[in-house]
Design a protein around this motif. Structure first.
Motif, PDB file in Angstrom:
ATOM      1  N   ARG A 130      -8.794   2.557   0.457  1.00  0.00           N
ATOM      2  CA  ARG A 130     -10.165   2.168   0.120  1.00  0.00           C
ATOM      3  C   ARG A 130     -10.162   1.202  -1.060  1.00  0.00           C
ATOM      4  NH1 ARG A 130     -14.278   3.398  -3.324  1.00  0.00           N
ATOM      5  NH2 ARG A 130     -12.930   4.807  -4.517  1.00  0.00           N
ATOM      6  N   VAL A 131      -9.340   1.513  -2.051  1.00  0.00           N
ATOM      7  CA  VAL A 131      -9.258   0.662  -3.235  1.00  0.00           C
ATOM      8  C   VAL A 131      -8.559  -0.660  -2.904  1.00  0.00           C
ATOM      9  CG1 VAL A 131      -8.267   0.459  -5.552  1.00  0.00           C
ATOM     10  CG2 VAL A 131      -9.291   2.630  -4.808  1.00  0.00           C
TER      11      VAL A 131
ATOM     12  N   ASP B 122       1.405   6.615  -6.985  1.00  0.00           N
ATOM     13  CA  ASP B 122       0.320   7.449  -7.482  1.00  0.00           C
ATOM     14  C   ASP B 122       0.623   8.929  -7.290  1.00  0.00           C
ATOM     15  OD1 ASP B 122      -0.897   5.114  -8.162  1.00  0.00           O
ATOM     16  OD2 ASP B 122      -2.404   5.159  -6.571  1.00  0.00           O
TER      17      ASP B 122
ATOM     18  N   HIS C 296     -10.603  -3.222  -0.854  1.00  0.00           N
ATOM     19  CA  HIS C 296     -11.856  -3.673  -1.454  1.00  0.00           C
ATOM     20  C   HIS C 296     -11.808  -5.173  -1.751  1.00  0.00           C
ATOM     21  CE1 HIS C 296     -15.539  -3.554  -3.773  1.00  0.00           C
ATOM     22  NE2 HIS C 296     -14.917  -4.155  -4.776  1.00  0.00           N
TER      23      HIS C 296
ATOM     24  N   TRP D 247       0.828  -1.207   0.000  1.00  0.00           N
ATOM     25  CA  TRP D 247       0.000   0.000   0.000  1.00  0.00           C
ATOM     26  C   TRP D 247       0.863   1.259   0.000  1.00  0.00           C
ATOM     27  CZ3 TRP D 247      -0.048   2.797   4.844  1.00  0.00           C
ATOM     28  CH2 TRP D 247      -0.781   3.993   4.789  1.00  0.00           C
TER      29      TRP D 247
ATOM     30  N   GLU E 234      -7.496   7.099  -0.028  1.00  0.00           N
ATOM     31  CA  GLU E 234      -8.203   6.591  -1.200  1.00  0.00           C
ATOM     32  C   GLU E 234      -7.572   5.302  -1.715  1.00  0.00           C
ATOM     33  OE1 GLU E 234     -11.111   6.573  -4.323  1.00  0.00           O
ATOM     34  OE2 GLU E 234     -10.963   7.256  -2.241  1.00  0.00           O
ATOM     35  N   SER E 235      -6.238   5.231  -1.685  1.00  0.00           N
ATOM     36  CA  SER E 235      -5.582   4.001  -2.123  1.00  0.00           C
ATOM     37  C   SER E 235      -5.863   2.854  -1.147  1.00  0.00           C
ATOM     38  CB  SER E 235      -4.077   4.215  -2.281  1.00  0.00           C
ATOM     39  OG  SER E 235      -3.468   4.595  -1.063  1.00  0.00           O
TER      40      SER E 235
END
Length: 243
Positions: free
Chosen positions: A88-89, A66, A92, A59, A85-86
Motif C-alpha cells: 500500500r505504501v 521491516d 502510493h 518490495w 501494508e508495505s
C-alpha cells in the motif's frame, strides 16, 4: 504446532561426522520464500497493475527489512500484514490502472499460484530418501507453504510446516530457530538450516545450527555474515553432498 504432533517415525540412519564437512544432520529446516518457491512471477503482477516490474524485488526486500526491524525491538507482525501494508505504501503515487486496494489484493493473490524452483521436487525427494527429517521454518504462513507443496506434489516429504508466527519473532532472531528445535525435539548440533538468504544462514549459525547455502544464481556470499557449512547450487546438489 506442538512437537508431539510432528512425525518422528522416519527410518533411523547413522549420522557420523564427516572428515570433509559438517556432521550429517538428523533434521533439515528449510526456508520457504525464494529458497523453495520461485517468486519471479510476482514481477508480472506488478506490471499488470501498472507498476514497474522491478519494484517486486524492492518490495520483497523492504518487507523483510521491516519484519527484521520489528524483531529488533522485540515485536512481531504477520508476513501477510507487513507485505500488504508495505505494498500500500510502495504503490502510493504510482499511475496504477486500478484502485490501490485492488492492486494490493491482486499482487498478494500471486502468492497462491507460485511454483517451486525446478530443482526442488527431485531435490526434496532425494533428501527425504536419505532418512533425514524435513521441516520448514518460514517467515510466512504455514498455509502458504502447504498450498505451495501441494501444487508441487512434495508435501508428503515434510513432517511439519513451521512458521515464525508461532515463534513470536522473525528469523534471523535466535528465538525463531529455538522454536523450531523445540517443536522437533532436536539439539542445535543435529539440525541444519537450508536457505538462499545469507542473513538466514548467519542467524542459524549464530544459534548453533549447521547451515547450507543454496546459491542457484552464482552469487557472492557477504563476508560480514557467518560462512555456511555447505554451499550447493541446487537441492539435488545438496542431496549429493549429504548422501
Amino acid at each position: 504446532m506442538s512437537s508431539e504432533h510432528l512425525d518422528q517415525s522416519l527410518p533411523s540412519v547413522d549420522h557420523p561426522a564427516s572428515p570433509d564437512g559438517p556432521r550429517v544432520p538428523r533434521l533439515l529446516i528449510f526456508d520457504v520464500n525464494e529458497t523453495l518457491s520461485d517468486m519471479s512471477p510476482m514481477a508480472k503482477r506488478f506490471k499488470d497493475v501498472g507498476a514497474p516490474a522491478h519494484l517486486a524485488a524492492t518490495w520483497f526486500a523492504g518487507l523483510l527489512r521491516d519484519g527484521f526491524a520489528l524483531a529488533a525491538v522485540d515485536s512481531s507482525d504477520s508476513f501477510a500484514h507487513i507485505a500488504a501494508e508495505s505494498l500500500r505504501v510502495g504503490l502510493h503515487g504510482l499511475p496504477l490502472n486500478r484502485g490501490a486496494a485492488d492492486a494490493v489484493s491482486y499482487i498478494m493473490d500471486g502468492f497462491a499460484g507460485l511454483p517451486v524452483h525446478d530443482d526442488v521436487p527431485d531435490g526434496i525427494g532425494a533428501l527425504g530418501g536419505l532418512g533425514i527429517r524435513l521441516v520448514t521454518l518460514s517467515n510466512g504462513s504455514a498455509s502458504v507453504a502447504q498450498a505451495l507443496f501441494d501444487r508441487a506434489g512434495i508435501r508428503e516429504h515434510f513432517e511439519g510446516l513451521l512458521t515464525v508466527e508461532d515463534a513470536g519473532r522473525w528469523k534471523p532472531a535466535p528465538e525463531a530457530y529455538a522454536y523450531a528445535l523445540q517443536e522437533c525435539g532436536v539439539d542445535p548440533e543435529d539440525a541444519m538450516v537450508v536457505a538462499v538468504h545469507p542473513w538466514d544462514i548467519d542467524g542459524a549459525s549464530r544459534a548453533g545450527l549447521a547451515t547450507a547455502w543454496v546459491n542457484r544464481t552464482d552469487g557472492l556470499y557477504p563476508e560480514y555474515f557467518s560462512a555456511p557449512d555447505l554451499r550447493a547450487v541446487s537441492l539435488t546438489d545438496l542431496a549429493d553432498q549429504l548422501g
